[in-house]
Every structure is written in C-alpha cells, then in structure tokens.
Write a protein that holds these residues in place. Structure first.
Motif, PDB file in Angstrom:
ATOM      1  N   LEU A 152      -2.085 -40.604  34.460  1.00 26.89           N
ATOM      2  CA  LEU A 152      -2.283 -39.165  34.688  1.00 26.89           C
ATOM      3  C   LEU A 152      -1.999 -38.365  33.425  1.00 26.89           C
ATOM      4  O   LEU A 152      -2.742 -37.418  33.113  1.00 26.89           O
ATOM      5  N   ALA A 153      -0.945 -38.753  32.695  1.00 27.03           N
ATOM      6  CA  ALA A 153      -0.634 -38.035  31.456  1.00 27.03           C
ATOM      7  C   ALA A 153      -1.792 -38.165  30.468  1.00 27.03           C
ATOM      8  O   ALA A 153      -2.212 -37.169  29.853  1.00 27.03           O
ATOM      9  N   LEU A 171      -4.813 -36.066  31.649  1.00 27.18           N
ATOM     10  CA  LEU A 171      -4.637 -34.636  31.385  1.00 27.18           C
ATOM     11  C   LEU A 171      -4.892 -34.322  29.913  1.00 27.18           C
ATOM     12  O   LEU A 171      -5.510 -33.309  29.577  1.00 27.18           O
ATOM     13  N   LEU A 172      -4.432 -35.230  29.050  1.00 28.57           N
ATOM     14  CA  LEU A 172      -4.631 -35.058  27.609  1.00 28.57           C
ATOM     15  C   LEU A 172      -6.124 -35.044  27.289  1.00 28.57           C
ATOM     16  O   LEU A 172      -6.613 -34.206  26.517  1.00 28.57           O
ATOM     17  N   ILE A 207     -20.514 -30.804  36.169  1.00 33.64           N
ATOM     18  CA  ILE A 207     -19.204 -31.376  36.500  1.00 33.64           C
ATOM     19  C   ILE A 207     -19.375 -32.520  37.503  1.00 33.64           C
ATOM     20  O   ILE A 207     -18.821 -33.608  37.337  1.00 33.64           O
ATOM     21  N   VAL A 244     -11.797 -29.681  27.471  1.00 31.35           N
ATOM     22  CA  VAL A 244     -12.018 -28.250  27.734  1.00 31.35           C
ATOM     23  C   VAL A 244     -11.550 -27.396  26.557  1.00 31.35           C
ATOM     24  O   VAL A 244     -11.425 -26.190  26.683  1.00 31.35           O
ATOM     25  N   ALA A 284      -8.614 -27.162  25.027  1.00 29.79           N
ATOM     26  CA  ALA A 284      -7.362 -26.457  25.265  1.00 29.79           C
ATOM     27  C   ALA A 284      -6.725 -26.089  23.935  1.00 29.79           C
ATOM     28  O   ALA A 284      -6.886 -26.793  22.941  1.00 29.79           O
ATOM     29  N   VAL A 285      -5.988 -24.965  23.977  1.00 28.76           N
ATOM     30  CA  VAL A 285      -5.334 -24.478  22.764  1.00 28.76           C
ATOM     31  C   VAL A 285      -4.286 -25.503  22.324  1.00 28.76           C
ATOM     32  O   VAL A 285      -3.493 -25.976  23.126  1.00 28.76           O
ATOM     33  N   GLY A 286      -4.305 -25.877  21.037  1.00 30.25           N
ATOM     34  CA  GLY A 286      -3.229 -26.703  20.482  1.00 30.25           C
ATOM     35  C   GLY A 286      -3.359 -28.189  20.709  1.00 30.25           C
ATOM     36  O   GLY A 286      -2.470 -28.948  20.352  1.00 30.25           O
ATOM     37  N   ILE A 287      -4.460 -28.623  21.342  1.00 30.85           N
ATOM     38  CA  ILE A 287      -4.622 -30.061  21.526  1.00 30.85           C
ATOM     39  C   ILE A 287      -5.811 -30.539  20.699  1.00 30.85           C
ATOM     40  O   ILE A 287      -6.949 -30.119  20.932  1.00 30.85           O
ATOM     41  N   ASN A 345       1.599 -42.646  36.435  1.00 27.09           N
ATOM     42  CA  ASN A 345       2.018 -41.526  35.594  1.00 27.09           C
ATOM     43  C   ASN A 345       1.506 -41.650  34.163  1.00 27.09           C
ATOM     44  O   ASN A 345       1.097 -40.667  33.554  1.00 27.09           O
ATOM     45  N   PRO A 350     -21.477 -26.194  37.581  1.00 24.46           N
ATOM     46  CA  PRO A 350     -20.985 -27.019  38.692  1.00 24.46           C
ATOM     47  C   PRO A 350     -21.691 -28.370  38.779  1.00 24.46           C
ATOM     48  O   PRO A 350     -21.050 -29.393  38.989  1.00 24.46           O
ATOM     49  N   PHE A 393      -8.542 -34.376  29.438  1.00 27.30           N
ATOM     50  CA  PHE A 393      -9.096 -33.175  30.062  1.00 27.30           C
ATOM     51  C   PHE A 393      -8.867 -31.975  29.157  1.00 27.30           C
ATOM     52  O   PHE A 393      -9.788 -31.174  28.908  1.00 27.30           O
ATOM     53  N   ALA A 394      -7.632 -31.878  28.636  1.00 32.00           N
ATOM     54  CA  ALA A 394      -7.294 -30.760  27.754  1.00 32.00           C
ATOM     55  C   ALA A 394      -8.182 -30.770  26.513  1.00 32.00           C
ATOM     56  O   ALA A 394      -8.685 -29.732  26.086  1.00 32.00           O
TER      57      ALA A 394
END
Lengths: 562, 562
Positions: free
Chosen positions: A20-21, A24-25, A535, A31, A33-36, A17, A532, A27-28
């Motif tokens: 994974l957390a 994800l951070l 990636i 890409v 991500a908004v706000g990160i 865990n 693709p 990954f965010a």
C-alpha cells in the motif's frame, strides 16, 4: 510454538502495508503530487528489491548448507513449463533493463542517478529470482517459519509493486499515444495535456530513440514476468508449514501428438491476430476514415475468434457432462490460486465490457462501427464465462491415469484370480511405462482385441506384461468399447485445449501492444466523459491483459493433463 | 450429477457480472454520464430486489413444505447476536425507507415514480430478508444445488449493490458538506461544483427538510445492514453442499459478569467519543481557527484512545504467548470470512493512513495541527495490525470448555481407577451443568480443596457428583494452581475484549457520521490534489468504516468465547 495462523497474519499484514505504501507513492507520482519526484519512487523500489536480494541469498545459502535434510516438495507448484515461461520473460526483461541502462547513459546529464541504479538492481534481482524460482518454487518450508514467511511475502509484494510500476509506465505511454491520435484527428474539445516526463536535455549517443521506442515493445513481457513470479512466490508462501499427503503424482509431459487440428487452427488465429494488430496500429489515428476501418476490422475479427472460442468451450463442457468423473477436492494452494485468479482477473475485462454495453445503450449518436462493439462486448463476457468453467472443471477433475491404473488393476485382478502376485508386476509396468512411446496399442491375446491409449504418458503396456493371464471375454469387450469412446473424447478435449491455448495467447497480443478499441472508438469517452473512462480503463486493463496470459498458462496445463 | 465446483463457479460468475453491471451504472450516474438518469439506476436495483424477493419466497415455502426432512445446520454461522444486530439495523433502515417515502410524497410533482417505488420495494425486501436470515442463516443446503446457489449469490450481490448505493449517496453528501465548508473558509482556488441532485420543485408538505436532513443520520445504519446481510448470505452460499463433521458445539452465551473494568473503560471511551464528534461537527468549517481547534482536539483524542487500544492488544497477545493452547484448524467458512474481511477492510484505512503519512513527509508548509496527523496515522496502522492478530488468534483457538471436559474426564479417570463406570456419570454432569450458577466453587473432599470455574457456562459440578471417588493429592493440587492462573488470564482477556469491543464501536461513529479529518485538515488535498485525494478517500473510507463494525462484531464473539 508460535501459532502458524498468527505467523501468517503477521507476515501478510506486513506485506499489504509494504504494498500500500508503494502504491500510494506511485499514485502520488502519477497524479503529479507536490514534492514527489520519480527518484523517490525508484529509491523505494530499489530498497525493497535489495532487501529481497539479501533474503534470497540467505535462503539459498541456508538451504545449500542444509541440503542433506530431506525437504518436502509440493509437486503441484512450480511446474516445469511455468518455469520455462518465466525464464523466457526474464530474458526479455533483462534486455529491457539493458535498454534502460543505455537510455540512462545517453541522458545521464539530466537524469538522477536512481534512474541508472534502478535497471542495474533490477537486472540483478531478475537473475537471482529466476534462479531462486527454479530451485525453490516447490519447497515446503517447515523451519524458521516466521522469518521465512516475511521474506517470501516481501518477495510477493515486491514483485506486485514492480508489476504495478510496469503497468503504470505502460498506461502512461498508451494514454499519451491516444492523446496524440486525438490531436491528429482534431478533437479539440478535450483538454489534452501530454504526460511525458521526457528528459530536459539532448541525448549524447545515437541509440536513444531506439532505446526509448524499443522499451515499450518489451514492457508487456516485463509486466507478465513480475505477475507470474508473484503468483509462484505466493504459492510458496501458502505452502509454508503445510502438511502434504504423499499421494502418487504423475509427471505431466507435453505431447504434441494428437493435437494437430487444434494446433493448426490455433496457429491460424495467432498469425492472423498479429496481422490484424499490425494493420490496426498502422491505420488507427491516421485519419477518421482509416480509424473507422481499422476499428471495424478489429471488431469483426475479434467477434469471429470469440465465437469460435465460445463454441469450442461449449463442446468441451458438453463432453465433460457426458463423461462422468469424480472431482479431486484435495487441498492444493497452486490450483486454488489458479481458479481464483481466473475469475478475479476476468472481472477486469467484464467491467470494461459492461462499460461498453452501457455506453452503446445510452449514447445519443451511433456511428455504424460502434454497433460492432455490442456483440464484441457481449461475446467477451460469455467467452470468459465459459472458458473459466472449462478450465476450472479441468483442473479439478481427477487425473485419468490414476483411474486407469485402478481400472487395470481391477480387470487384471478379476482375470488372474490372484491378487498377491500382482503387486510387483504392476510396479514394474509403472516404472517401465516412461520409456514407451505414445499412441494406441491393439494387442491380440486369448482371442480378444484389447485396445488402450497411453493416458497422460503412463500405464500403457500393462496388457503386454500380463499377456499370460487369462482375461474373461466380457471384461475385455467392455474395455474395448469404453476405451475407444474415452479415446475419442479425450482427443477432442486435447484439441480444444490446444486451440484455446493459442487463441488466448493471440488475444493477449492486441491489448498488451497497444490495441485499445476502448479508447479509439470514442463512444465510451463521450458517454462517461474522458477522465472517468480513462481511469476505468487504466484500472481494469492490466487485469484483463493478465487474464489472457494466465488462462493460456492454465490451458497449457489442461492440455498436458487431459 | 453436476459437479459442485462447477455450480459454484457458474453462480459466482453470474453474481460478479450482476454486480459489475450495477457498479458501472452507479459509476455512470456518479460521473453524470450522458443519458443515464437516477431512475435507470433505481430501476435496476428494484428489479434485482424483486428477483431476490421471489427467490426468498420460493425458498421459504419449499423449506416449509419439506420441514419434516432433517436439515443440517452450520452451528458457526448466523450467531444469535449477529441476527440481533442485523435486526436493529434493519429497523433503522425501515425508518429510513419511511423518510424516503415521505420525502417522495412531498416532492412527488417533480420526482420520477421510481423514487417512490424504490423505498417501498426496499422496505418489503428488508422485512423478508431479516425473516429469511433469522430462519435460514444456518442452513446447509444440499438439494437443488444449482438453482439455490444462484438465488443465494444473487442475494449476496444485491445486498452488496445496495451497500454500494448507500455508500455512494453518503459520500456525495459528505463531499457536498465538505465543499460548503471550503466555501465558508474562503478557499476559492479549488473549483467547487455542488453535486446536489436536489428536486426542481417546492415541497408540498412541511416535513421535507426534516426528512432530507434526518436521512443522512440513518444512512450509516442502512449501510451496515446491507454489508452484514451480504456477509451472512455469503456464508450461506459457501455452506451449500458442504459436509459438516458433527462435533460437539457449545452454546455461546454472553455474560456480563467479570468484565466490569473493561466495560467501564469502554463506556467512558464511547461517551467521550460522542462528545468529541458533536463538538467536531459543530466547530468544523465555522472559521479557520475553530476548524484547527476541532482538528487538534480530534487528533489528540484519537491518539490517546488508539494508544490504549494498542496497549490492550499487546497485553492480550502476550497472555496468549504465555498460555499455550492448540489451534482449531477445522474448515469453517464463517470464520475464514471473518479473518479475510478483517485484513481486507483494514487495507482501506491503511491506504488512507499511508496517504496521510506521505502527505506530511512531502508537504512544503506544515501548520502546527497537521503534525498530530503523523502519530495518528501511524497509530491507526499499528492498532489495526495488533487488533487483527488478536482477533484472528482468538477465533482460531480451541474453545476452553472442550479442553476442560477432556481434562476433567482424565482426572476423574485416573482417580476412580474405573473407566467403564464413568461414561453415564459424565453425561449426567454435562446435562446438569446448565442449571447451575456461575462463579468459583471450592469443594472440600478427601481433605483437598478443589477449585474450578465454570468455563463458558458448562462442566462445573463434576466434582460434586464424583465426590465419593478418591482423588490423589498431586492431581488436585496441580488443578488448583493451573485453574487459578487460567482464571486470571481469562478474566483479563475478557476485559480486554470488552474494552476493545466498545472502543471499536466508538471509533465507528466519527467516520460514519461525517467526521472526516482526511478532508478537513487539507494537507493531503494540497499534496495529492483535490480530485485525486477525494477519489482515494471515497474508495477507501467505506471499507475503513465497515472495518470498525466488523471488528466490533468479532470482538463480541471473542468476549463470549473466551
């Protein structure tokens, strides 16, 4: 009282865990991500590194205070050469950290404080972790199982996250370079957005550009450092609460003697690889013709090296088929991990190769240089297939020395006719063996020539000390013949292992330092589409790179053990 | 003579490459790569299915001709209820195949022949494979090791590829439905391209729309069928060449008696889940308000169910802490796979949950219903964490019955004072036990009440046949007390296992049949971006769905064993 299996699941689920957390951070952030922002990611990494630091300090101080307790050690884990390798990578990582600190000082006006705190924490983390691994990698933890499990698994996944972070930074950099080349070559049909994250202010010192460019030559070592640390810590975790059978363990020493041929060929490959990489990186992206020439050169070179490696691997496997030996199936977490990692990380490059093969089959237009991609991709698959077979068989074979000792004991027992008197003298031999030098020792006694080679650095002079005992003709004749044949086979195997070791080290260099024919030949991008394929490459490449370093490490072990 | 470890690596590497090539082909088709049509992918799948068919025929005929040879069986592999489950899924898969054949007949003008050949081959493959698994899932193959290894690993990865294919088709369908909903709700800012692959001609029969719509309700079963078959075949592969210790194996029977409370609560959850899913699927995407209501309902319902499951899991773990029992650490590939799969597939849904948590933290705007997402995601993580601990501890605990036998033997030995005379009578007890009915048997003899429950269906009437032997007071008093307490604990555990079994079966339904709050609440899509989040969901969701089915299967086993 708490069952061990449960402590294992409890801690591994926590680790997963945590990982994974973090993933994800990342990954965010990757890409957009908004706000990160980057500082969120860095804060997370700093926090988990500090937790690991505290845990390591606790563990070291505790084991220091309890050092009178005899602690069990796993003799297979944390080999000396692995520790040396990790220290080398750690030193380069520290240089990288100092570069990052320098870069932060230069741009301190517009960078968040976390970008300065991160390399400082990371340097401390690196120093303490290397010390920790040197002193405790072989530990078999028996007390305070649950808390120590949590600490170790936390360390495993912290290193994995730092590895992922390094890989991500490196991939972004490579992708940007590739996009810049595409712009130079005039591919306007692909929407190109550079993903720079460059600071918004000017550098206050003169060294900034050196720092920012130098960093990317150091990242490959940083990446290897973290994944190696992670595997060593994982073995430590698997060893918690284990009961080891105390069986005789030989010290494995690296000997240069007798592997000259393999080493020379390997060094030739190493030097020419460096030359090819330099030429490739200079030529690629300059113009269409230069790019195509660089690609053709790379493919032809790689095809010839891979063919040689395949041949060497096949010869080694054939020798193993001729020379029957029992397999060592005892439980050994370090070895099991080695085997699994070889097959697992090879899958990364197999995936890329299948992608290339598919692209060549399906593409509508085939420029000439793309055809070289087909044998190259097929050879990559075959070479790793054969090499994995060779390495995994090698690390599972029972060590020669053990067999030799038994054989010797048996021969001597038969000849002297008295078993009771042998035990002390055999012990004597064994202890005395470490001082002796290497090579063949033809001894003349009782009219028979008795020849033996020191296998793995032990048991060589048993005949010398047993010279007074009568040996029957038939036994020693057989021994002469079989030992000679075994010697030759062993010499060939050692040379093959040395050659493959250097080849793998060589093949680590091109992908680690930015030779990406998967990007540059353009065929896959056309067939699969730009996004693709990017990636797929970015997911599979880190494993493919790690495979080379890991197989080199395994082959070094094979070379020492054979 | 060929070493077993090598045969294992040889075959597993073949299997991995078979799988990766297929995976790339699917990926290429999914991203609309140039030059790759659906029939290429289907031809590949048909080919590998036919190879597996031939291999299975060879294996079955060979074992038929050699059936006089006593073959070893792994009693842990291929449990009866697992076979029943797979048969049920296979029957539904056959219905799906017939739908596909009907669909092909309707559109035969414009579909390639492979679309007709595929379901026919698949139906044959399913029929033979189910027969094969019924007859040979427990086999421990010892002869012709290498060839049989290749066949089994080929079957494992063929099923995995068919699973991936099912998952891909299903994901495409879900994504299309989601995009259609977005169009209805008026989200024009996301570029929506429907990915239909619909035939270009009109249907010649009237049943086409029934077939094409019905298919998607059958796919979830097809998907589970292939992954279950794949795990059973993998256990068969791991068992090749294994040496089993012949230890006493109890037949595990499912008993409904004594689990009424757990079953009733579980059935309530099951029925209400179906109701919630139906309402959700009707309401979602109709209008903004209806969508939000459906989401709120779904989250509130899931939160309450997950809370109950967490509570049940914690109670079960506490009972285990009170009741010490030794762990069974013997080698058992089926059990090891079960444990690894639980943790591995849970990672899929943990990844999604961490994504949701991150999205909620980072999002700028928080519509009210999105707040329910936070406790829901946290509970998903905690529930799987606890449940995995419970299941893995349960399957590793030594079976009660074995202990009971030993205990009984000891008591009787102490009391009768003669060990030699006991052996035949104990055997007699054991053989006679199967005919007896269930429940508690209070026996009065020598003035003591001696109470025992039939544990797992054996050893109940030992006292009856030993009634003549004098039992000391202290022994039977202790037995009475401890048996009563053990009985209560066991009954609670059985109820919890039954409740969790039905809950997991219930929670399998929403994601399998298209309840995707991860898509519908829209928060993650805004934070991560539409494409990146879609990729994460499509990669993680299949594992998340399989987790529920797999944990249900494991909990069924726990229920039978407790």
């Amino acid at each position: 009282s708490y069952p061990q299996k449960n402590a294992e699941i409890l801690s591994s689920q926590y680790g997963i865990n945590l990982f994974l957390a973090g993933l994800l951070l990342m990954f965010a952030w990757a890409v957009h991500a908004v706000g990160i922002r980057k500082q969120d990611l860095l804060s997370y990494l700093i926090t988990i590194m500090l937790i690991q630091l505290l845990w390591m300090l606790w563990y070291i101080s505790r084991s220091y205070s309890q050092r009178r307790l005899i602690q069990e050690k796993d003799t297979h884990a944390g080999a000396r050469w692995l520790k040396c390798g990790i220290t080398l990578f750690a030193v380069i990582t520290l240089i990288l950290d100092s570069f990052k600190i320098g870069y932060f000082i230069g741009f301190s006006n517009c960078l968040s404080a976390t970008e300065g705190i991160f390399p400082v924490t990371h340097a401390m983390h690196t120093l303490l972790q290397v010390y920790f691994l040197w002193c405790h990698a072989k530990d078999i933890i028996q007390s305070f199982k649950t808390l120590e499990r949590f600490g170790v698994i936390h360390s495993v996944f912290t290193n994995l996250l730092l590895w992922t972070n390094g890989v991500l930074t490196e991939s972004k950099h490579q992708l940007n370079e590739h996009k810049e080349r595409l712009i130079t070559l005039g591919f306007g049909n692909i929407t190109i957005v550079l993903d720079d994250h460059a600071p918004q202010c000017n550098c206050t010192t003169t060294l900034c550009s050196i720092f920012s460019q130098g960093m990317y030559y150091l990242y490959p070592f940083n990446i290897e450092y973290h994944i190696l640390a992670s595997t060593m810590l994982y073995v430590l975790w698997k060893n918690i609460g284990r009961k080891v059978e105390h069986h005789h363990q030989h010290k494995i020493l690296f000997k240069f003697h007798g592997i000259t041929v393999g080493t020379i060929f390997g060094l030739i490959v190493l030097i020419s690889t460096i030359a090819v990489v330099v030429v490739y990186l200079i030529q690629i992206g300059r113009s269409k013709i230069k790019s195509e020439l660089a690609l053709t050169m790379f493919y032809l070179y790689a095809i010839s090296v891979l063919t040689l490696m395949c041949a060497a691997g096949i010869v080694a496997l054939l020798i193993y088929r001729l020379e029957e030996r029992s397999m060592d199936n005892s439980k050994n977490p370090a070895r099991k991990l080695d085997g699994d990692l070889l097959v697992g990380t090879a899958s990364g490059s197999w995936l890329l190769s299948w992608g290339s093969i598919l692209a060549i089959i399906c593409a509508q237009a085939h420029p000439k240089y793309t055809w070289y991609n087909l044998p190259y991709s097929i050879l990559v698959i075959i070479e790793k297939y054969i090499q994995n077979l060779f390495i995994i068989e090698s690390i599972h074979r029972e060590q020669e020395t053990v067999n030799d000792d038994i054989k010797t004991l048996r021969i001597v027992t038969v000849s002297s006719g008295s078993t009771l008197s042998l035990t002390p003298s055999h012990k004597e031999i064994y202890n005395g063996a470490a001082d002796m030098d290497n090579g063949k020792f033809p001894y003349m006694f009782n009219g028979n020539i008795y020849m033996r080679e020191r296998s793995g650095g032990d048991s060589s002079d048993e005949v010398k000390s047993q010279a007074s005992s009568p040996v029957s003709h038939s036994t020693s004749d057989f021994s002469l013949y079989s030992q000679n044949s075994v010697n030759n086979k062993r010499r060939i195997l050692k040379n093959i292992a040395a050659f493959l070791f250097l080849c793998n080290l060589s093949l680590w260099i091109p992908p680690a330092f930015g030779c990406r024919p998967e990007y540059d030949n353009g065929l896959e991008e056309i067939v699969f589409g730009f996004e693709p394929w990017i990636i797929v490459v970015n997911l599979a490449m880190p494993f493919s790179i790690f495979y080379r370093m890991h197989s080199a490490a395994s082959l070094f072990e094979v070379n020492c053990k054979t």
